[in-house]
Scaffold this motif. Structure first.
Motif, PDB file in Angstrom:
ATOM      1  N   GLY A 100      58.112  26.325  35.303  1.00 37.60           N
ATOM      2  CA  GLY A 100      58.857  25.163  35.281  1.00 37.60           C
ATOM      3  C   GLY A 100      57.883  24.667  33.485  1.00 37.60           C
ATOM      4  O   GLY A 100      59.074  24.534  32.303  1.00 37.60           O
ATOM      5  N   TYR A 101      57.029  25.072  32.812  1.00 37.45           N
ATOM      6  CA  TYR A 101      57.091  24.845  31.965  1.00 37.45           C
ATOM      7  C   TYR A 101      55.815  26.099  31.832  1.00 37.45           C
ATOM      8  O   TYR A 101      54.759  26.816  32.346  1.00 37.45           O
ATOM      9  N   ARG A 102      55.281  26.498  30.291  1.00 39.30           N
ATOM     10  CA  ARG A 102      54.520  27.386  29.746  1.00 39.30           C
ATOM     11  C   ARG A 102      52.786  27.514  29.668  1.00 39.30           C
ATOM     12  O   ARG A 102      52.641  26.104  29.105  1.00 39.30           O
ATOM     13  N   LEU A 103      52.191  28.200  30.019  1.00 41.98           N
ATOM     14  CA  LEU A 103      50.534  28.140  30.381  1.00 41.98           C
ATOM     15  C   LEU A 103      50.686  28.767  28.968  1.00 41.98           C
ATOM     16  O   LEU A 103      50.666  30.171  29.209  1.00 41.98           O
ATOM     17  N   LEU A 104      49.698  28.856  27.856  1.00 43.71           N
ATOM     18  CA  LEU A 104      49.126  30.036  27.166  1.00 43.71           C
ATOM     19  C   LEU A 104      48.418  29.574  26.859  1.00 43.71           C
ATOM     20  O   LEU A 104      47.085  28.526  25.581  1.00 43.71           O
TER      21      LEU A 104
END
Length: 784
Positions: free
Chosen positions: A355-359
Motif C-alpha cells: 500500500g505504499y511505494r518502495l523506490l
C-alpha cells in the motif's frame, strides 16, 4: 488570551490553516522585526523572509504587511519578496505586488497642520525625532532617558492636539512616541478594505489572521470584529482585543513555519506525463510523506526463481508503514546488495501489496565502499560515538559521500512534489536536503539522527564540519534522541556561527542562523511495545523461557545482546563480570552470563579483531572460573529470531546494557517490554540515550568504563528482592509503553506540521496504549 502552546493545538488554528484561502496581515516593527533606536537598521528576525517568501509563492495565501512606516521603507527593510504587498502609513498608502504605489487623498488642512508641527519641533530642537509619512507625522522618543521622553511626549501631545482640531486629524500614542494622523491613516481602514476584497473574490472559504504588537494594531484587531485570529506579538500579555499571544521571535517563527508548511505550491500547468512516476496526482493525493533512509525496510534475496523482496522487521517499519500507506507514501533507500534494477518487478508487487511505494536507489560497489563503509562508518560513526582516534579522514570518502547524497536527492526530486514532506533518517544522508535545494527542488524536509551528536571539541575535529552543519541547517526540523544531543548540536552551531540565536523552551526550540530559522527538537525513539509484550505473554514463549531456565539449572541469568561493534562495550562488560566473580565469590556457580553477539561488518579487519578479543576474553574467564557443572559465560555469535530473542528476554533475571556510547539502545526497551512477569532488573550505561528516560525509574546506571562499578551493579542486581524488582520493572515498562514508537512518529510529525499531523493519519492505528495481560500462574524461580 491563548498562548502559542494552546493556540497551535486548537481547532481554531487547524481550521485557519486548512481553509482553502488564507489572508495573513502583519505589522512590521515589533512584530516581524525588533525595535531599534536606529530605525533604518530594524531588520526582520532571522527566518522571517524565507517564511514570507514561501507564503507569497503559495496559491492559497495572500500576505499583506500593514505598517505605520512608509511602504517603500518596509519594502527596503524586508527585501520585499515577490507577491508581497504593503499598506504603509497606517494604511494611507498601498504598494502592490507589481511595485505600484497608490495613496489616499488628504484634506487641504493637513499641509497647514504639518507646517505647524514642523515649526513646533524646530522650537523644541527635536526635528531629528520626527518621521514624516503620508498623512502622518510621528515623534519618536526611543533612545531618550525616561524623564526626557515623558516630558517631550507630554509637550508634543498638547501641541499636536491643537493642530489636530484645525486639520480634522487625531493624536494617537504608540509604543515609543506620539503621532499626528489624518483620519484616513488608520489600520482599521486597511483591514476592512482587504477583507472586502477577499470576500468579493473568494466568498465564504476565507480565513483571516492579523498579527500586531502595539496600540496602533488595536484598530486592526477591532476591524476583524471577532472573525479570524487576532494575535498579539509581545513578550508578555497586556490588555488587548487580541485573543492570542505569541512571544517573539521564537513563537512568531513557529507560527510562520506552521503557515509555510501548510501552503500549497504555486499553480503550475503540467503536461501529460509530467511529475512523479506513480502515486500522488494519479490517485488524487496531496501532501504525501516521503521517507528517505540508507536502507529500504525490506530484504532483497536471489532465489532460484529470481529476486525476492521480503518485508523487514523493526519498530521504524511498524510505525511508518501505516502512515505511508494511508497517504500513498513513498520510501526511498538502497538494498545494499545491488540488483535493484533487476528486481523492479518484485519491488512493484511488494509496493502494491504493502500500500505504499518502495523506490530503490542502486549503489555501485565503489559507492557502497566509500560512502557507506568509508565516510559513514569510518568517519561519522566513530566520531559521533566519541571514538575520534578510530576515524579515517580520507578525502575520497567525503567526495563519494556527497555524490551518493546527490544521487538520493535526484531520486527524491524526480519522484516527489512540492507539497510532499521529506523525512530523512540518520547520518548516511545528512546532505539530501541541501542537494534538493541545490537542484532547485523546493521540499519541506525534516531530519532525524538516530545516533548521538558529539560535543564541540569532538565535532570540530571533522575536516568538513562547516559543510555538514550547513547541510543539517537546510532542514526545517532537525531531531535528536536526547536533550544532551540537542544541546551538543546547538553548542556546535554557536561555535561555528557566533551570531546564531536560539529561542524557546521545551523539547523543540528555534535557532536563527544567518537568514535561516531551523527548529531543533528532542524525540526519543521507542519500540513496538505491544508486539513485544503480546509475544512475551504467549504460552509458547513461556514454554521456551522455561526450557532456557531449565537448561541453565535455574541459575540467575545475566543477558547481553549486542551487535558486533566497539561502541557496545562488550570487552569492558566481560572484564567487569570477571571482576564481579573475583570480588564476590558468592556469585560463582549461581550466575550464568549469556552473551548474544550479532555479526556485523565481518569483512572489516578492525571488527574481526574485536570479535577475536571478545572470544579470547570469554575463553580466559571461563578457563579461570569454570567448575564441573558450571560455565560462567555462554557465548552465542549469530542472529536470533525475534521469538528466540524474546524467549531469552523473558528467561533472564538481569539485562546488561552497557554501551560506551549509544544513541538510544532499543535492547533495553525491548527487554523491559518483554518482561511481562516484571521480575527482571536492568543494568544500564549512563552513556546510552535510554538512560535519560530510565535514570529515575529503577534502572541501575553505571559508567561502563568503571569496571568495579559495573561489577558491583551486577552483584546488586542479582540480590534485589522480588518486591524491589517488581517496583522497578513496573515503572520501566510503563515508560516504554507510553513512549512507544508510534508516539515517536506522532511527536516528530506534530512538531513538523502542527495541524498537518492529521493529514498523515490515522496514526492511531499503530498506537499501542493497552497494557498487555499479565501471565497467570506461578512465576519462574530465581537463582538468588
Amino acid at each position: 488570551m491563548k498562548h502559542w502552546t494552546q493556540l497551535v493545538r486548537s481547532q481554531e488554528f487547524r481550521a485557519f490553516l486548512s481553509a482553502p484561502r488564507k489572508l495573513l496581515m502583519l505589522d512590521y516593527d515589533g512584530t516581524l522585526a525588533p525595535f531599534s533606536v536606529e530605525r533604518h537598521k530594524a531588520a526582520p528576525y532571522v527566518g522571517v523572509r524565507s517564511h514570507l517568501e514561501t507564503l507569497c509563492r503559495a496559491s492559497d495565501w495572500r500576505v499583506v504587511i500593514v505598517s505605520g512606516r512608509l511602504a517603500t521603507e518596509v519594502s527596503s527593510l524586508l527585501g520585499l519578496p515577490k507577491g508581497l504587498e504593503v499598506f504603509g502609513s497606517h494604511g494611507a498608502e498601498r504598494l502592490d505586488p507589481g511595485g505600484t504605489i497608490s495613496r489616499a487623498p488628504l484634506p487641504p488642512a493637513w499641509e497647514r497642520a504639518l507646517a505647524d508641527a514642523r515649526f513646533w519641533a524646530e522650537g523644541q530642537a527635536v526635528t531629528q525625532q520626527l518621521e514624516e509619512k503620508h498623512g502622518c507625522l510621528a515623534l519618536h522618543v526611543r533612545g531618550l532617558t525616561p524623564p526626557k521622553a515623558a516630558e517631550l511626549l507630554a509637550a508634543a501631545t498638547h501641541a499636536f492636539g491643537h493642530m489636530a482640531q484645525a486639520a480634522g486629524a487625531e493624536v494617537l500614542p504608540f509604543d515609543g512616541g506620539v503621532e499626528l494622523r489624518c483620519h484616513a491613516c488608520n489600520k482599521r481602514h486597511a483591514v476592512e478594505r482587504l477583507l472586502a476584497e477577499e470576500r468579493a473574490r473568494h466568498g465564504q472559504g476565507l480565513a483571516v489572521a492579523y498579527l500586531g504588537d502595539d496600540l496602533t494594531d488595536e484598530d486592526a484587531f477591532s476591524a476583524l470584529g471577532g472573525e479570524g485570529l487576532a494575535v498579539l506579538v509581545a513578550r508578555r500579555g497586556r490588555s488587548s482585543l487580541a485573543r492570542h499571544l505569541l512571544r517573539p521571535p521564537g513563537e512568531l517563527l513557529e507560527f510562520l513555519n506552521a503557515c509555510a508548511l501548510s501552503a500549497s505550491p504555486p499553480a503550475v500547468a503540467t503536461a501529460p506525463g509530467d511529475g512523479p512516476e506513480e502515486g500522488g496526482e494519479a490517485h488524487g493525493l496531496r501532501g504525501r510523506l516521503v521517507v528517505v533512509s540508507n536502507r529500504l525496510p525490506v530484504t532483497l534475496a536471489r532465489k532460484p526463481s529470481g529476486w525476492e523482496v521480503q518485508a523487514g522487521a523493526g519498530g521504524l517499519v511498524t510505525a511508518l508503514a501505516p502512515v505511508l500507506r494511508d497517504r500513498g507514501g513513498l520510501w526511498i533507500g538502497s538494498c545494499g546488495q545491488g540488483g535493484e534494477a533487476e528486481a523492479s518487478a518484485p519491488f512493484a508487487r511488494f509496493s502494491k501489496e504493502a500500500g505504499y511505494r518502495l523506490l530503490p536507489v542502486e549503489l555501485t560497489g565503489e559507492e557502497h565502499r566509500d560512502y557507506y563503509e568509508g565516510f559513514s562508518n569510518e568517519i561519522i560513526w566513530p566520531l559521533f560515538h566519541d571514538f575520534q582516534s578510530r576515524c579515517n579522514f580520507e578525502p575520497r570518502y567525503w567526495n563519494c559521500y556527497q555524490e551518493v547524497n546527490r544521487k538520493f536527492a535526484r531520486t527524491v526530486a524526480a519522484n516527489s512534489r512540492e507539497d510532499d514532506y521529506v523525512w530523512v533518517h540518520d547520518y548516511h544522508l545528512m546532505h539530501v536536503a541541501g542537494f534538493l535545494r541545490e537542484q532547485g527542488a523546493r521540499r519541506s524536509c525534516g531530519f532525524f539522527l538516530h545516533i548521538p551528536f558529539p560535543a564541540p571539541d569532538i565535532f570540530l575535529k571533522l575536516p568538513w564540519r562547516r559543510q555538514v552543519l550547513s547541510a543539517l541547517l537546510e532542514h526545517q526540523l532537525v531531531g535528536f534522541q536526547t536533550l544532551a544531543d540537542r544541546r551538543n548540536f546547538i553548542r556546535c552551531l554557536q561555535v561555528l556561527h557566533p551570531r546564531a540565536e536560539v529561542w524557546g523552551r521545551g523539547c523543540v526550540v528555534t535557532a536563527g542562523v544567518e537568514e535561516k530559522s531551523v527548529r531543533i527538537g528532542c524525540f526519543p525513539i521507542g519500540i513496538d511495545y505491544a508486539a513485544f509484550a503480546k509475544l512475551a505473554a504467549s504460552p509458547a514463549m513461556a514454554a521456551q523461557a522455561r526450557a532456557i531456565r531449565q537448561a541453565y539449572r535455574d541459575r540467575t541469568i545475566l543477558l547481553g545482546v549486542d551487535r558486533l561493534d566497539y561502541s557496545k562495550g562488550v570487552p569492558q562488560r566481560l572484564r567487569a563480570l570477571r571482576s564481579a566473580l573475583a570480588r564476590h565469590p558468592e556469585l560463582r556457580e549461581r550466575v550464568c552470563h549469556v552473551q548474544v553477539l550479532v555479526p556485523s561488518r565481518e569483512g572489516v579487519g578492525e571488527y574481526q579483531e574485536l570479535k577475536n578479543e571478545i572470544e579470547r576474553l570469554v575463553t580466559q574467564i571461563n578457563g579461570e572460573f569454570t567448575v564441573p557443572g558450571w560455565v560462567p559465560i555462554h557465548h552465542l555469535y549469530r542472529n536470533l529470531s525475534r521469538q528466540e530473542l524474546v524467549a531469552y528476554y523473558l528467561a533472564s533475571d538481569v539485562a546488561l546494557v552497557t554501551p560506551l556510547r549509544d544513541g538510544m539502545n532499543l535492547v533495553a526497551k525491548e527487554y523491559c517490554a518483554s518482561n511481562v512477569t516484571e521480575t527482571g532488573a536492568l543494568v544500564l550505561s549512563e552513556f546510552a540515550g535510554a538512560a535519560a528516560q530510565f535514570q529515575r525509574l529503577g534502572a541501575l546506571l553505571v559508567n561502563p568504563y568503571d569496571t568495579e562499578e559495573v561489577a558491583d551493579a551486577i552483584k546488586t542486581a542479582c540480590c534485589l528482592s522480588r518486591p524491589d524488582r517488581r517496583m522497578r520493572m513496573h515503572k520501566l515498562r510503563e515508560n516504554v509503553r507510553r513512549s512507544n514508537v508510534s508516539g515517536w512518529v506522532d511527536s516528530f510529525l506534530d512538531a513538523a506540521f502542527s495541524r498537518h499531523l492529521d493529514d498523515f493519519a490515522p496514526i492511531e492505528t499503530v498506537q499501542f496504549h493497552e497494557k498487555p495481560p499479565r501471565r497467570a500462574g506461578k512465576t519462574w524461580p530465581r537463582g538468588h
